[in-house]
Design an enzyme around this catalytic site. Structure first.
Site, mmCIF file in Angstrom:
data_model
loop_
_atom_site.group_PDB
_atom_site.id
_atom_site.type_symbol
_atom_site.label_atom_id
_atom_site.label_comp_id
_atom_site.label_asym_id
_atom_site.label_seq_id
_atom_site.Cartn_x
_atom_site.Cartn_y
_atom_site.Cartn_z
ATOM 1 N N GLU A 121 4.520 9.033 -6.888
ATOM 2 C CA GLU A 121 5.089 8.018 -6.003
ATOM 3 C C GLU A 121 5.441 6.775 -6.833
ATOM 4 O O GLU A 121 4.621 6.335 -7.626
ATOM 5 C CB GLU A 121 4.101 7.608 -4.911
ATOM 6 C CG GLU A 121 4.757 6.676 -3.909
ATOM 7 C CD GLU A 121 3.846 6.279 -2.736
ATOM 8 O OE1 GLU A 121 2.682 6.716 -2.708
ATOM 9 O OE2 GLU A 121 4.323 5.538 -1.883
ATOM 10 N N MET A 268 -4.002 7.201 -5.400
ATOM 11 C CA MET A 268 -2.805 7.865 -4.873
ATOM 12 C C MET A 268 -3.188 9.041 -3.999
ATOM 13 O O MET A 268 -4.015 9.870 -4.366
ATOM 14 C CB MET A 268 -1.937 8.315 -6.052
ATOM 15 C CG MET A 268 -0.693 9.068 -5.665
ATOM 16 S SD MET A 268 0.460 8.035 -4.692
ATOM 17 C CE MET A 268 1.202 9.288 -3.663
ATOM 18 N N ASN A 270 -1.947 11.929 -3.054
ATOM 19 C CA ASN A 270 -1.366 13.274 -3.163
ATOM 20 C C ASN A 270 -2.109 14.266 -2.271
ATOM 21 O O ASN A 270 -3.331 14.256 -2.208
ATOM 22 C CB ASN A 270 -1.479 13.777 -4.601
ATOM 23 C CG ASN A 270 -1.179 12.706 -5.607
ATOM 24 O OD1 ASN A 270 -0.072 12.206 -5.640
ATOM 25 N ND2 ASN A 270 -2.175 12.302 -6.373
ATOM 26 N N GLU A 303 -6.921 6.310 1.173
ATOM 27 C CA GLU A 303 -6.190 7.477 0.638
ATOM 28 C C GLU A 303 -6.422 8.687 1.530
ATOM 29 O O GLU A 303 -5.518 9.469 1.785
ATOM 30 C CB GLU A 303 -6.607 7.791 -0.806
ATOM 31 C CG GLU A 303 -6.486 6.639 -1.789
ATOM 32 C CD GLU A 303 -5.144 5.926 -1.765
ATOM 33 O OE1 GLU A 303 -4.131 6.553 -1.401
ATOM 34 O OE2 GLU A 303 -5.116 4.721 -2.094
ATOM 35 N N HIS A 306 -4.324 8.584 4.634
ATOM 36 C CA HIS A 306 -2.918 8.917 4.390
ATOM 37 C C HIS A 306 -2.631 10.380 4.700
ATOM 38 O O HIS A 306 -1.472 10.751 4.903
ATOM 39 C CB HIS A 306 -2.559 8.658 2.924
ATOM 40 C CG HIS A 306 -1.993 7.292 2.649
ATOM 41 N ND1 HIS A 306 -1.030 6.702 3.433
ATOM 42 C CD2 HIS A 306 -2.239 6.409 1.638
ATOM 43 C CE1 HIS A 306 -0.708 5.516 2.918
ATOM 44 N NE2 HIS A 306 -1.429 5.313 1.834
ATOM 45 N N GLU A 325 2.146 2.591 4.724
ATOM 46 C CA GLU A 325 1.196 1.681 4.078
ATOM 47 C C GLU A 325 0.613 0.652 5.053
ATOM 48 O O GLU A 325 -0.594 0.445 5.093
ATOM 49 C CB GLU A 325 1.839 0.999 2.866
ATOM 50 C CG GLU A 325 2.215 1.968 1.737
ATOM 51 C CD GLU A 325 1.057 2.834 1.262
ATOM 52 O OE1 GLU A 325 -0.114 2.561 1.625
ATOM 53 O OE2 GLU A 325 1.308 3.813 0.523
HETATM 54 N N1 B3K Z 1 0.702 5.179 -2.176
HETATM 55 C C1 B3K Z 1 0.028 4.712 -3.356
HETATM 56 C C2 B3K Z 1 0.796 3.673 -4.099
HETATM 57 C C3 B3K Z 1 1.822 4.212 -4.996
HETATM 58 C C4 B3K Z 1 2.415 3.138 -5.863
HETATM 59 C C5 B3K Z 1 3.576 3.625 -6.633
HETATM 60 N N2 B3K Z 1 4.079 2.681 -7.589
HETATM 61 C C6 B3K Z 1 -1.332 4.202 -3.068
HETATM 62 C C7 B3K Z 1 -1.631 3.829 -1.666
HETATM 63 O O1 B3K Z 1 -1.053 2.936 -1.105
HETATM 64 O O2 B3K Z 1 -2.428 4.469 -1.063
HETATM 65 ZN ZN ZN Z 2 -1.534 3.526 0.836
#
Ligand code: B3K
Ligand code: ZN
Length: 911
Positions: A121, A268, A270, A303, A306, A325
């Site tokens: 990301e 992150m 993922n 995380e 998400h 976010e």
């Molecule tokens: N989604 C990631 C952040 C990614 C940043 C990329 N430069 C972490 C988070 O907000 O959970």
């Molecule tokens: Zn996030």
């Protein structure tokens, strides 16, 4: 670098069903074979197929098995275009070579401490293989990893591991093995992850509400396993909470977290393979502070959350970033509030918002929660997208109430699960749920217009509410005139009025809460029902006009108006401008039953005291009032130690700067110190008594005892500033003790004092933790922010210190961020601090643009300072701009240098 615009969004020409990868890892390079199963997108008109690719060496390219003729595609620096893709399903195969070991950007596939890890990301996947790499294209991934068995015994990717085995190699060659991972959930490429290396594993389990077992694994560098219990427990708490509060269960058989030392951000999400900055995994009471433990818990939860808000429902394009976010921050804040108490959690979050987001919103990089243009998307992972985005969700929650909000959430999940959505889709789900609820309950007219609420997503800048009041003491009527105004921001000179939930209470002369009744409304009981969670004595008003008059009636007739307790729980991300007297704020500080407003009164008063000192004349009378109030707070048996610590906390420097006209940061910094000394001297006895009261709680395990430890930190800082030898000794000795919270509290208390104990404590900390890079970063930060005349030489020495790792963003941020947070050195009037910083950012930008462009924002408020600093900062920015810069850093520097901000957008902001 071209600007990307929301207005240019078009659906992709082709959809992808499958992304099948074979990644072969070698000592000095990797080979990636990709098979992409495309089909024409019925929602798009035919056109060229665009694949992204960065720093890839193309070795082979086939379409349905046939090598593609050179004239069938065009290869460029940032991708590959196939002019006329087939108008039927087809398979595109590519083979590329990449160089993870020399990839210093920490995007795509890169090496960290001997392991290989990915960060995709927002647009890192294009550094791994040719791919459309856009968030609205979801495909099923199957990933085969091949690597040396000795150096990479652990091979991980998303989903479930479906096969492993040995590869037959040449005689005498080191043995190689493979693992195949299959992810049944279609996902965008930014959620792809791969990890390979020698990792130690810690296992646990979780059984979902519906009884499915999930295997939980944490993977860390060898030797770090003892520090994983907190992260694991946090994960389990988060999984349970999401089931209980949102009814959202985990959906795969396993969930992995990997801790990586070299990482650009915190963590992150993922799919099923979260990758974390190791500082957000490795922690216990001896190695991390209470605040860090709480942050780890909240990031692990963030995380994990998400998985639903981000992964299963993802973003259509990067302009929708706050869809996942803002919402996920709101969810992690609610989680922390449920676990540790709403009041203090809210106060903490507001302090952060004011010191970061408000500052961003008032400067040249201000942007809406849903931006409409960018050059480098990485620059938009901002406190506006995250924290202000969360405030928008919170306002919807406030306006709709818990039940309706949850109905809206459920509707959102039902509608958009498995797809890529927009911020507008989210608000629409909330609107539909609200309208259904209002119809059911006969609420007419609608309490507010959703169309107007949506403006929050598109308008940058922090709105200011100006409140005038008129008290009719004979009739017992308080008339409020509320005006709203949002200052201009770059590209947005004019603003429209917003929907602002304003929670308000009244406190009478005797300190009692009064019922708040609007003219034309039923008294008391009706208010209690209508207000739900707010309680009878808080009234939630909806401000939606540029100017609005409100009459509060039924108040006891008396000469003095009741004190106004406003913006309770910080009901909207706005600033207030109103002429509240010192006496009124002191009264609220003493009596307001709502924790946030009470804290806010203290912040306002201390802020005034600091500003007066910074301007060269201490406000004795105000300081006396504060000393008396703090004395009462320290002795108030109804308050927890944590609440006492919060009420005694001082406003942040950023916030103080924003509240001053042409701020003088070293003067503000000195004023803060002097005030601490004054409080330390004047409150010697109550502080000592409180210290004794806190002491028995020191050894308690987090979260127990954290309030007492926090208050101890404040007391140490104030008493050490006042020169108390016993406290100085205790602070020094804490560094050798068993609590990192106390050790760092001790270091903080001594940090600004030019005494031998300071250096002894700092040296002792270094000796104790020199082998632990994650912990040593705190030492780098301390040394870099030491406010002494040798500041820049000290920073220079740190950058050449044998333990300093220039490839670790944590260490770079510790040193350069420490310098930026060192007002006397960074803001030295000769500009040496600025020049030094610019030079470092330029060098950093060559290796790691994401970290460099974030650091460049330390110059963003240059126009707000006095003429000398302004000119020196401008010179530093211009010097940066004249060199070779990445797109990321250039975008920030150019935004800073653009002078389109009008004077009103720059002048001292309201409080
Ligand atoms: N989604 C990631 C952040 C990614 C940043 C990329 N430069 C972490 C988070 O907000 O959970
Ligand atoms: Zn996030």
């Amino acid at each position: 670098m071209p600007t990307v615009r929301l207005a240019d969004y078009r659906p992709a020409v082709c959809l992808i069903n499958r992304t099948d990868l074979t990644v072969r890892l070698f000592d000095d390079h990797a080979e990636v074979e990709a098979q992409l199963a495309f089909e024409p997108n019925p929602a798009a008109s035919p056109g060229p197929l665009e694949l992204r690719g960065l720093d890839l060496t193309l070795l082979e390219l086939r379409l349905d098995g046939e090598e593609l003729a050179p004239d069938a595609y065009r290869l460029s620096d940032d991708g590959l275009v196939i002019a006329a893709p087939p108008r039927r399903p087809f398979l595109l195969q590519s083979r590329v070579r990449i160089h993870p070991h020399t990839n210093t950007t920490l995007e795509g596939l890169y090496e960290s401490g001997g392991m290989l890890a990915t960060q995709c990301e927002a647009e890192g996947f294009r550094r791994i293989t040719f791919h459309p790499d856009r968030p609205d294209l979801l495909s099923r991934f199957r990933v085969r990893i091949e690597a040396d068995q000795q150096t990479c015994p652990v091979l991980l990717s998303n989903g479930n591991c479906v096969d492993t085995g040995l590869l037959s190699g040449e005689d005498g060659a080191p043995p190689r093995h493979y693992a195949v991972w299959d992810d049944p959930f279609p996902k965008p490429s930014y959620l792809f992850a791969l990890v390979a290396g020698r990792l130690e594993e810690v296992q646990d389990t979780f059984t979902t509400a519906s009884g499915r077992p999930v295997r939980l694994r944490l993977h860390v560098e060898p030797g770090d396993a003892p520090y994983t219990a907190h992260a694991m427990a946090s994960l389990q708490r988060a999984m349970r909470w999401d089931e209980q509060r949102y009814g959202l269960e985990y959906d795969l058989e396993e969930f992995n977290i990997v801790a990586v030392r070299h990482f650009n951000m915190g963590a992150m999400e993922n799919k099923s393979l979260n990758i974390f900055n190791s500082k957000l995994v490795l922690a216990d009471a001896e190695t991390a502070t209470d605040a860090e433990l709480e942050r780890i818990e909240s990031v692990v939860a963030h995380e994990y959350f998400h998985n639903w808000t981000g992964n299963r429902i993802t973003c259509r394009d990067w302009f929708q970033l706050s869809l996942k976010e803002g919402l996920t921050v709101f969810r992690d804040q609610s989680f922390s509030a449920d676990l540790h108490g709403l009041a203090l959690n809210r106060i903490e979050n507001v302090a952060v918002l004011r010191n970061t987001q408000f500052r961003e919103d008032a400067g040249p990089t201000a942007h809406p929660v849903q931006p409409d243009a960018y050059q480098a998307i990485d620059n938009f992972y901002t406190t506006t997208i995250y924290e202000k985005g969360s405030e928008l969700i919170r306002m919807l929650h406030t306006l709709l109430g818990e039940d309706t909000f949850m109905e809206g959430m459920a509707l959102y999940v039902r509608r958009h699960d498995g797809s890529a959505a927009t911020c507008d889709d989210f608000v629409q789900a909330m609107q539909d749920a609200a309208e259904a609820a209002w119809a059911r309950e006969g609420v007419v007219p609608a309490p507010f217009e959703f169309a107007q609420f949506r403006r929050w997503y598109h308008q940058a800048g922090t709105p200011v509410l100006t409140i005038h009041r008129h008290w009719d003491g004979t009739a017992g009527v308080l008339e409020l005139t509320v005006e709203q105004h949002t200052p201009p921001t770059p590209g947005q000179p004019e603003k429209q009025p917003l929907v602002i939930p304003l929670a308000l209470g009244l406190v009478d002369q005797a300190g009692q809460a009064l019922p708040v009744q609007l003219e034309g409304e039923q008294p008391e009981t009706a208010a209690a029902e209508r207000n739900g969670a707010w309680g009878a004595h808080t009234r939630l008003l909806v401000i939606d006009q540029p100017r609005q008059q409100l009459r509060l009636v039924g108040l006891p007739p008396q000469a003095h108006p009741p004190a106004l307790s406003l913006l309770r729980q910080f009901s909207a991300p706005v600033k207030l401008e109103m002429g509240r007297t010192t006496a009124e704020l002191v009264h609220l500080l003493a009596h307001d039953s709502e924790a946030f407003a009470r804290w806010d009164a203290a912040q306002g008063l201390v802020g005034q005291a600091v500003q007066a000192r910074a301007a060269g004349h201490a406000n004795e009378e105000l300081e006396e009032l504060l000393i008396a109030a703090f004395g009462r707070i320290l002795a108030d048996p109804l308050l927890s130690e944590g609440s006492r610590a919060a009420l005694l906390s001082l406003p942040g420097l950023a916030e103080l700067e924003d509240a001053s006209d042409q701020p003088d940061p070293p003067a503000l910094f000195a004023a803060l110190l002097a005030l601490q000394r004054r409080f330390g001297e004047a409150l010697a006895e109550p502080l000592q008594a409180s210290l004794e009261r806190c002491r028995p709680a020191w050894p308690l395990a987090w979260p127990e005892g954290s309030g007492a430890r926090r208050l101890t930190g404040t007391i140490w800082a104030w008493r050490a500033a006042a020169g108390d030898p016993a406290v100085i000794q205790a602070a020094r000795e804490a560094v050798d003790g068993g609590s990192m919270t106390l050790a760092r509290a001790g270091l903080r208390a001594l940090q600004c004092l030019p005494i031998a104990a300071r250096q002894e404590a700092v040296d002792a900390f270094y000796r104790r933790w020199q082998e632990k890079p994650v912990i040593l970063d705190a030492w780098f930060a301390l040394e870099a922010s030491a406010p002494f005349p040798d500041g820049l030489e000290r920073v220079e020495r740190l950058l050449h210190h044998p333990r300093f790792d220039p490839a670790a963003p944590n260490s770079v941020r510790a040193v350069l961020g420490g310098l930026a947070g060192n007002p006397p050195v960074f803001h030295a009037i000769d500009g040496a601090g600025y020049r030094f910083m610019a030079h470092q950012i330029a060098a950093l930008d060559q290796r790691n643009p994401i970290t460099a462009s974030r650091m460049a924002k330390v110059f963003s408020r240059w126009q707000s300072y006095g003429p000398e600093r302004r000119e020196r900062m401008r010179q530093a920015l211009t010097a940066l701009a004249s060199g070779t810069l990445s797109t990321n850093t250039r975008e920030v520097v150019e935004q800073c240098l653009a002078t389109e901000l009008s004077a009103s957008g720059l002048s001292a902001a309201a409080r």
